[in-house]
Every structure is written in C-alpha cells, then in structure tokens.
Design an enzyme around this catalytic site. Structure first.
Site, PDB file in Angstrom:
ATOM      1  N   ASP A 240       0.830  -1.209   0.000  1.00 16.32           N
ATOM      2  CA  ASP A 240       0.000   0.000   0.000  1.00 16.32           C
ATOM      3  C   ASP A 240       0.865   1.259   0.000  1.00 16.32           C
ATOM      4  O   ASP A 240       0.498   2.277  -0.582  1.00 16.32           O
ATOM      5  CB  ASP A 240      -0.909   0.006   1.232  1.00 16.32           C
ATOM      6  CG  ASP A 240      -1.926  -1.116   1.192  1.00 16.32           C
ATOM      7  OD1 ASP A 240      -2.474  -1.369   0.113  1.00 16.32           O
ATOM      8  OD2 ASP A 240      -2.141  -1.761   2.240  1.00 16.32           O
ATOM      9  N   GLY A 241       2.003   1.163   0.682  1.00 16.83           N
ATOM     10  CA  GLY A 241       2.898   2.320   0.769  1.00 16.83           C
ATOM     11  C   GLY A 241       3.359   2.764  -0.612  1.00 16.83           C
ATOM     12  O   GLY A 241       3.544   3.966  -0.853  1.00 16.83           O
TER      13      GLY A 241
ATOM     14  N   ASN B 231      -4.440   8.601   2.103  1.00 17.40           N
ATOM     15  CA  ASN B 231      -4.960   7.958   3.317  1.00 17.40           C
ATOM     16  C   ASN B 231      -5.501   8.984   4.311  1.00 17.40           C
ATOM     17  O   ASN B 231      -6.681   9.050   4.544  1.00 17.40           O
ATOM     18  CB  ASN B 231      -3.856   7.165   4.019  1.00 17.40           C
ATOM     19  CG  ASN B 231      -3.822   5.702   3.577  1.00 17.40           C
ATOM     20  OD1 ASN B 231      -4.673   5.266   2.833  1.00 17.40           O
ATOM     21  ND2 ASN B 231      -2.827   4.971   4.039  1.00 17.40           N
TER      22      ASN B 231
ATOM     23  N   ASP C 224      -4.358  12.375  22.294  1.00 13.60           N
ATOM     24  CA  ASP C 224      -3.098  12.247  21.567  1.00 13.60           C
ATOM     25  C   ASP C 224      -3.146  12.937  20.212  1.00 13.60           C
ATOM     26  O   ASP C 224      -2.108  13.226  19.630  1.00 13.60           O
ATOM     27  CB  ASP C 224      -2.754  10.763  21.368  1.00 13.60           C
ATOM     28  CG  ASP C 224      -2.074  10.186  22.608  1.00 13.60           C
ATOM     29  OD1 ASP C 224      -1.868  10.949  23.568  1.00 13.60           O
ATOM     30  OD2 ASP C 224      -1.760   8.978  22.604  1.00 13.60           O
TER      31      ASP C 224
HETATM   32  N1  LIG Z   1      -1.331   2.577  14.241  1.00 14.88           N
HETATM   33  C1  LIG Z   1      -1.444   2.407  12.938  1.00 14.88           C
HETATM   34  O1  LIG Z   1      -2.212   1.590  12.423  1.00 14.88           O
HETATM   35  C2  LIG Z   1      -0.638   3.272  12.027  1.00 14.88           C
HETATM   36  C3  LIG Z   1       0.334   4.111  12.546  1.00 14.88           C
HETATM   37  C4  LIG Z   1       1.031   4.898  11.650  1.00 14.88           C
HETATM   38  C5  LIG Z   1       0.756   4.855  10.288  1.00 14.88           C
HETATM   39  N2  LIG Z   1      -0.186   4.016   9.844  1.00 14.88           N
HETATM   40  C6  LIG Z   1      -0.560   3.986   8.425  1.00 14.88           C
HETATM   41  O2  LIG Z   1       0.515   3.755   7.583  1.00 14.88           O
HETATM   42  C7  LIG Z   1       0.290   4.517   6.424  1.00 14.88           C
HETATM   43  C8  LIG Z   1       1.547   4.670   5.663  1.00 14.88           C
HETATM   44  O3  LIG Z   1       1.774   3.419   5.053  1.00 14.88           O
HETATM   45  P1  LIG Z   1       3.210   2.992   4.611  1.00 14.88           P
HETATM   46  O4  LIG Z   1       3.118   1.721   3.889  1.00 14.88           O
HETATM   47  O5  LIG Z   1       3.875   4.157   3.972  1.00 14.88           O
HETATM   48  O6  LIG Z   1       3.890   2.782   6.000  1.00 14.88           O
HETATM   49  P2  LIG Z   1       4.352   1.429   6.647  1.00 14.88           P
HETATM   50  O7  LIG Z   1       5.343   0.766   5.770  1.00 14.88           O
HETATM   51  O8  LIG Z   1       4.709   1.751   8.052  1.00 14.88           O
HETATM   52  O9  LIG Z   1       3.018   0.547   6.591  1.00 14.88           O
HETATM   53  C9  LIG Z   1       1.919   0.788   7.389  1.00 14.88           C
HETATM   54  C10 LIG Z   1       0.890  -0.312   7.224  1.00 14.88           C
HETATM   55  O10 LIG Z   1      -0.336   0.307   6.916  1.00 14.88           O
HETATM   56  C11 LIG Z   1      -0.926  -0.379   5.830  1.00 14.88           C
HETATM   57  N3  LIG Z   1      -1.726   0.523   5.045  1.00 14.88           N
HETATM   58  C12 LIG Z   1      -1.355   1.614   4.363  1.00 14.88           C
HETATM   59  N4  LIG Z   1      -2.396   2.158   3.738  1.00 14.88           N
HETATM   60  C13 LIG Z   1      -3.451   1.386   4.044  1.00 14.88           C
HETATM   61  C14 LIG Z   1      -4.823   1.441   3.699  1.00 14.88           C
HETATM   62  N5  LIG Z   1      -5.324   2.400   2.959  1.00 14.88           N
HETATM   63  N6  LIG Z   1      -5.636   0.478   4.186  1.00 14.88           N
HETATM   64  C15 LIG Z   1      -5.159  -0.495   4.960  1.00 14.88           C
HETATM   65  N7  LIG Z   1      -3.890  -0.595   5.325  1.00 14.88           N
HETATM   66  C16 LIG Z   1      -3.037   0.353   4.874  1.00 14.88           C
HETATM   67  C17 LIG Z   1       0.218  -0.902   5.023  1.00 14.88           C
HETATM   68  O11 LIG Z   1      -0.210  -2.011   4.241  1.00 14.88           O
HETATM   69  C18 LIG Z   1       1.183  -1.278   6.087  1.00 14.88           C
HETATM   70  O12 LIG Z   1       0.967  -2.584   6.523  1.00 14.88           O
HETATM   71  C19 LIG Z   1      -0.269   5.795   6.944  1.00 14.88           C
HETATM   72  O13 LIG Z   1      -0.988   6.489   5.964  1.00 14.88           O
HETATM   73  C20 LIG Z   1      -1.126   5.325   8.065  1.00 14.88           C
HETATM   74  O14 LIG Z   1      -2.452   5.133   7.676  1.00 14.88           O
HETATM   75  C21 LIG Z   1      -0.902   3.227  10.675  1.00 14.88           C
HETATM   76  N1  LIG Z   2       9.207   4.274  -5.034  1.00 16.02           N
HETATM   77  C1  LIG Z   2       9.345   4.561  -3.763  1.00 16.02           C
HETATM   78  N2  LIG Z   2      10.231   5.500  -3.369  1.00 16.02           N
HETATM   79  C2  LIG Z   2      10.375   5.801  -2.065  1.00 16.02           C
HETATM   80  N3  LIG Z   2       9.696   5.221  -1.089  1.00 16.02           N
HETATM   81  C3  LIG Z   2       8.806   4.277  -1.425  1.00 16.02           C
HETATM   82  C4  LIG Z   2       8.576   3.896  -2.773  1.00 16.02           C
HETATM   83  N4  LIG Z   2       7.651   2.939  -2.807  1.00 16.02           N
HETATM   84  C5  LIG Z   2       7.318   2.725  -1.523  1.00 16.02           C
HETATM   85  N5  LIG Z   2       8.001   3.515  -0.708  1.00 16.02           N
HETATM   86  C6  LIG Z   2       7.891   3.547   0.737  1.00 16.02           C
HETATM   87  O1  LIG Z   2       8.322   2.295   1.226  1.00 16.02           O
HETATM   88  C7  LIG Z   2       7.559   1.937   2.361  1.00 16.02           C
HETATM   89  C8  LIG Z   2       7.087   0.511   2.262  1.00 16.02           C
HETATM   90  O2  LIG Z   2       6.382   0.337   1.082  1.00 16.02           O
HETATM   91  P1  LIG Z   2       5.192  -0.647   0.943  1.00 16.02           P
HETATM   92  O3  LIG Z   2       4.158  -0.342   1.930  1.00 16.02           O
HETATM   93  O4  LIG Z   2       4.809  -0.645  -0.471  1.00 16.02           O
HETATM   94  O5  LIG Z   2       5.861  -2.036   1.259  1.00 16.02           O
HETATM   95  P2  LIG Z   2       5.627  -2.974   2.474  1.00 16.02           P
HETATM   96  O6  LIG Z   2       5.801  -2.198   3.725  1.00 16.02           O
HETATM   97  O7  LIG Z   2       6.507  -4.140   2.267  1.00 16.02           O
HETATM   98  O8  LIG Z   2       4.171  -3.422   2.215  1.00 16.02           O
HETATM   99  P3  LIG Z   2       3.050  -3.568   3.287  1.00 16.02           P
HETATM  100  O9  LIG Z   2       2.810  -2.150   3.726  1.00 16.02           O
HETATM  101  O10 LIG Z   2       1.903  -4.154   2.562  1.00 16.02           O
HETATM  102  O11 LIG Z   2       3.601  -4.442   4.347  1.00 16.02           O
HETATM  103  C9  LIG Z   2       6.427   2.927   2.430  1.00 16.02           C
HETATM  104  O12 LIG Z   2       6.680   3.802   3.495  1.00 16.02           O
HETATM  105  C10 LIG Z   2       6.462   3.662   1.153  1.00 16.02           C
HETATM  106  O13 LIG Z   2       6.109   5.030   1.284  1.00 16.02           O
END
Ligand SMILES: NC(=O)c1ccc[n+]([C@@H]2O[C@H](COP(=O)([O-])OP(=O)(O)OC[C@H]3O[C@@H](n4cnc5c(N)ncnc54)[C@H](O)[C@@H]3O)[C@@H](O)[C@H]2O)c1
Ligand SMILES: Nc1ncnc2c1ncn2[C@@H]1O[C@H](COP(=O)(O)OP(=O)(O)OP(=O)(O)O)[C@@H](O)[C@H]1O
Length: 522
Positions: A286-287, A365, A395
């Site tokens: 999703d990131g 998001n 918080d």
């Molecule tokens: N306590 C929490 O649940 C918490 C805390 C901080 C951030 N986040 C979420 O992480 C997001 C950033 O994601 P990232 O991947 O860059 O960071 P990350 O790599 O720390 O991943 C955060 C997790 O959130 C999940 N996630 C992201 N968008 C989602 C969505 N729309 N629906 C369901 N799950 C989702 C990702 O799959 C991942 O498992 C933020 O936008 C925020 O929503 C969640």
């Molecule tokens: N092309 C990119 N350049 C820089 N940062 C990126 C890029 N693609 C993803 N990221 C960052 O890398 C982090 C992890 O990416 P992503 O959520 O896709 O992988 P993941 O953590 O393995 O997957 P999941 O969240 O499903 O566990 C996210 O914070 C996202 O913002």
C-alpha cells in the site's frame, strides 16, 4: 349479504339480499351478524347442535370482519372517485377560462405560479420551460382548492402539495451556478435519480502507449519482477517506459540494453509526468500506492497496483499473473475505484492570508495531527465550514479519506468505509473523554484544525505517515477534498475488491461456525 339467525331450536335461517348495484348489502349483513353474535350460546345436551351453533358463530364473526374491510375499501374508493371528478371539473373550468381570455400572457414568475389555483397542462409546461431556463427551483402549487363554494370546503381538506426542485449549492458559488440535480422531484416526491458511487468502468479511446513503473525500494523480488516486466512491456507490447531515477540506475546496472527506459531529472519534470503517462504500475504494498499518488499533484493516470507487500488493501493484482493482468488492462475496459484525496494547507500564524504560504499537500490515506514527542495533551480546536465542531484533547486527530479508513483511522477506532463513499473521517486518537465517538463528515466540508494560542505544547501534522511538520500555537491546518482523485484499477470491481481486502487483510469477522448440535428452537 345475509341476515342469518339461529332460533332457539337451533335452526339457522340464512337469507341473502343482493342490492341493485351488485354490491353486498353491508348494512343488513352487519345487522344480521350482530344479532347472531348477541344470541346466547346454545345450551343443551345435543353435542351436534352445540357444535353446529359454535360453527355458525365463527362464520358470523368472519363475515363481520369481511364486511368491515369491504366497507372501508368502498368508502375509500368513493372518496378517490370524488377527488378525481373534482379535479377534472376544475381542469375543465380552467381550460374554458383560458380559452375565453384568449391568450396566456407568459408571465410565470414564482409569485404568479403559487397564486394560480391549479395549473392546466399548458401553463405547467410553460412554467417548466421558464424555470428550466433560469435553472433554479420552482414552487408550483399543484393543488390549491379554490373553485366554487360547493367544493371549497372539500378542497380545503385536501393537502396543498407543491412540487419543487432541489439544486446542489456550494458556499462561495454564485447563485446561478447549480450542480446537476441528482434527485427527481416529480409532484413533490423526492427520488434519487443518480448514485454518486456507481461502479466506474474505464474504456480506452486510443491505445495506451506509455507506462510508468514505480517500485518499492530495497526489495530483491521487486527488482527481479521490474526487470522482467520492463522487457515484456517493451518487446511484446511496444510500450514507452518511464521509471524513477533510482530504478533507471538499477536497470542500467542489470544491462546496458535498458537505455530505452526513460526517467526524469527533477521535481519540475515530475510535475509534467501526468501529461506523458497513460498508465502507472506499482510493485510493492500500500505504501507504494501512496508513493505513486504523492508524485501527482494534479490529475493522476490510472494506477495498476501489484501486490508485493504484506497486507495490500489497495493492491488487488497478483504479480505472478502480471502478463494476463496487464494484457487485459491495456485492452480495456476495466473497473476502477476513484479514490478521493484530501488537500491540506498549513497556515502559519505569521501568514497574512490563508493560502499565502505553503502549497497544498495531497493525501490518499489521511492527515494526522498529533502530540509528537510532546508529553502534553494535544489541544486542537476544530471547525467545519466555520462552525465549531469540537476541541480535541488527547493524543491527536486523524482526518482520513474513505480509502484510508482501513489504515491508521481503523487502528484509532474509526469505521471501515467503502472507498467510493464520499466523506471525510474525523477520528480522534486516544481522546481523554468517554464520549468522543468518531465522525464521518460529508465530502464538501472544509475543516480547520487550529492549535490554540494557550496550548501547552506544539502539535505535529503528518501526511500519509510522512513529511512531519510542526504546528506552533496559532498555526492551523485547513483540509478539504482534493479535486483530483486517484483512479486505481480493480481486480473484479470496487466492492468485491474492498470486501476481499478486509476479509484477507484483516480477517474481518472471522469466526468458527457454531455446530448444528445443541439446544435449538423447535
Ligand atoms: N497505528 C497504525 O495503524 C498506524 C500508525 C502509523 C501509520 N499508519 C498507516 O501507515 C500509512 C503509511 O503506510 P506505509 O506503507 O507508507 O507505511 P508502513 O510501511 O509503516 O506501513 C503501514 C501499514 O499500513 C498499511 N496501510 C497503508 N495504507 C493502508 C490502507 N489504505 N488500508 C489499509 N492498510 C493500509 C500498510 O499495508 C502497512 O501494513 C499511513 O498512511 C497510516 O495510515 C498506521
Ligand atoms: N518508489 C518509492 N520510493 C520511495 N519510497 C517508497 C517507494 N515505494 C514505496 N516507498 C515507501 O516504502 C515503504 C514501504 O512500502 P510498501 O508499503 O509498499 O511495502 P511494504 O511495507 O513491504 O508493504 P506492506 O505495507 O503491505 O507491508 C512505504 O513507506 C512507502 O512510502
């Protein structure tokens, strides 16, 4: 119907009278039934006689119920007939009046229309033409009982039903700028004509030629897949390919034959990406979808997200079948989910006007305002279109899109919402109050979150979990729905994909089914 009588000897005499109009003589039948029911139950030793008498009493009760029902239905029918005839008489009278007055002067101002007793068809058509021309609501009174003294009293009993038209209006817009109606208003009855969250299908009108591939960094499986996909898209589909500068370097290290792959140099060129790219492919979780969205500050091309992460709420496509998936996407048509984004402005206390300082930050998001490293409660004053909403003491606060409802907002107790439902989630983080339930606000509101001057600490805003910015006392964050959503391709359709993601990703409502054995209702 029947006067029926049970004489003291137990003989029943039943007679039917059929009135001229063929309808049952309700009055007589009712009288007979009453009489029968008032008879004392037969006393005696003959069991058959007692049984027969009881049966007759039951039949009489049933007859009474039937005749009551018929009586009220007949009264209702008569009332409707009378109304119909009155209306017809009024229409005829009006038409005659109009003919005799020669012509209609064409004036259909709202005032004139409401003062007309009952518009004839032509008058109504004319008023519709006139009001339609101005594109605004009309208040045509359809029934306004005013004909002759005989019918006046009856007509006053009728409801005065006015038709109206609803128009969508936004603050700040000029009164003549009305949005397309999504309800119909025939004769004052509101029915929804359009749904805002219909399943949307994308059909190419010309063949897509350029694809941008975005990849999660530091992942070997993603790198291998990217190399394979770039080759296939180039050799089999003759596509132009864009990647990020980092990925171009990786590809060139792999083989100098990847020199056809294009990239960009700086942020200025990134801003023009949407003018070149037909399709965006993401390889990650999703990131990576969030990352893709963040590259486009304006319109976003359709995004095809392949799942190479752990959860994948927004990544419905499996990387193993990428050839079949891309083949079908490039051919089209395919279903998309239009994911709304929020646009956020940080307004510094020092700024002279609202939008003077920093440009908008777009989130797919959510935007979070929290206490950061401060150990004090956040104190955030929240307003919606200028109306006070509440003061958040806890918080922090999450303002989330419906796509983000399954992310941080969910963890803070917010509802899960289908991504195509238009709305903004207002979810507190650990509020120090027993009654602070999360809200979902309509998409059109503009929210303002203000750090009050008397706040003990600073607050921190973060955008899709990134780019943290400090908010000092007096600073504010202004949030509204962004005009450009993120279209993401669906594996099946937006609802099936959403349900799959909450089932597979969160094991939503997973419970062992109760066995059949055990106590049960018989
Ligand atoms: N306590 C929490 O649940 C918490 C805390 C901080 C951030 N986040 C979420 O992480 C997001 C950033 O994601 P990232 O991947 O860059 O960071 P990350 O790599 O720390 O991943 C955060 C997790 O959130 C999940 N996630 C992201 N968008 C989602 C969505 N729309 N629906 C369901 N799950 C989702 C990702 O799959 C991942 O498992 C933020 O936008 C925020 O929503 C969640
Ligand atoms: N092309 C990119 N350049 C820089 N940062 C990126 C890029 N693609 C993803 N990221 C960052 O890398 C982090 C992890 O990416 P992503 O959520 O896709 O992988 P993941 O953590 O393995 O997957 P999941 O969240 O499903 O566990 C996210 O914070 C996202 O913002």
């Amino acid at each position: 119907m029947a006067p029926s009588k049970l004489n003291p000897n137990g003989d029943a005499s039943v007679s039917c009278s059929q009135p001229e109009n063929g309808l049952i003589d309700l009055f007589n039948s009712e009288k007979a039934v009453q009489e029968l029911l008032q008879q004392p139950p037969v006393q005696g030793i003959d069991d058959h006689l007692i049984e027969f008498s009881e049966a007759l009493r039951t039949v009489a009760k049933a007859l009474r119920r039937v005749s009551e029902g018929k009586a009220s239905a007949q009264a209702e029918a008569a009332e409707w007939k009378r109304k119909y005839e009155l209306e017809r008489a009024r229409n005829l009278q009006l038409e005659r009046k109009e003919l005799s007055s020669g012509e209609h002067n064409g004036d259909c101002s709202a005032e004139n229309l409401t003062n007309q007793p009952m518009m004839c068809n032509e008058a109504r058509k004319q008023s519709e033409r006139c009001c339609g021309m101005h594109g605004i609501f009309s208040h045509e009174v359809l029934h306004n009982g005013e004909i002759d003294s005989d019918t006046e009293m009856v007509n006053n009993k009728f409801m005065r039903k006015a038709s109206f038209k609803l128009s969508w209006w936004c603050k700040g817009e000029k009164s003549d700028q009305h949005k397309q109606d999504i309800v119909s208003f025939e004769r004052g009855n509101i029915t929804t004509a359009e749904r805002s969250s219909k399943q949307i299908s994308l059909k190419w009108e010309s063949h897509p030629q350029t694809v941008l591939i975005l990849t999660k960094p530091n992942s070997t499986s993603v790198r291998i897949l990217c190399v394979d996909m770039v080759r296939w898209l180039r050799e089999q589909k003759k596509m132009e390919i864009f990647v990020e500068p980092r990925v171009k370097v990786e590809l060139m290290t792999e083989s100098p034959n990847f020199d056809f792959v294009q990239t960009w140099k700086d942020d200025k060129e990134t801003l023009l990406l949407h003018t070149n790219v037909d399709l965006v492919v993401t390889l990650g979780g999703d990131g990576t979808v969030l990352w893709a969205a963040s590259l486009f500050k304006g319109p976003v091309p359709p995004v095809v997200p392949f799942s190479l992460g752990s959860l994948g709420f927004m990544t419905p496509f499996h990387s193993e079948q990428y050839r079949e998936c891309l083949d079908s996407i490039l051919r089209g048509p395919f279903s998309i989910t239009l994911r709304h984004r929020l646009q956020c402005h940080v307004i510094r206390d020092a700024a002279k006007s609202e939008y003077e300082s920093e440009g908008p930050i777009l989130v797919l998001n959510e935007v979070t305002i929290d206490r950061g490293i401060s150990s004090f409660l956040t104190n955030l004053e929240c307003y919606s279109d200028g109306s006070f909403v509440t003061c958040v003491q806890g918080d922090g606060l999450i303002l989330s899109t419906t796509s983000g409802s399954t992310a941080y907002s969910l963890a803070a107790g917010g509802s899960m919402v289908h991504p195509q439902v238009p709305g903004i989630l207002f979810t507190p983080i650990c509020p120090h109050s027993l009654s602070f339930r999360p809200l979902i606000l309509p998409e059109h509101v503009t929210l303002r979150v203000q750090v009050p001057f008397n706040s003990r600490g600073h607050a921190w805003a973060s955008f899709d979990g990134k780019d943290r910015r400090q908010l000092a006392p007096g600073d504010a964050l202004v949030v509204s729905m962004a005009p450009c959503p993120v279209p993401t391709a669906c594996q099946v359709d937006s609802t099936s994909d959403f349900l799959r993601s909450i089932h597979d990703g969160l094991h939503w409502n997973l419970r062992k089914t109760q066995s059949f054995e055990g106590p049960r209702d018989l």
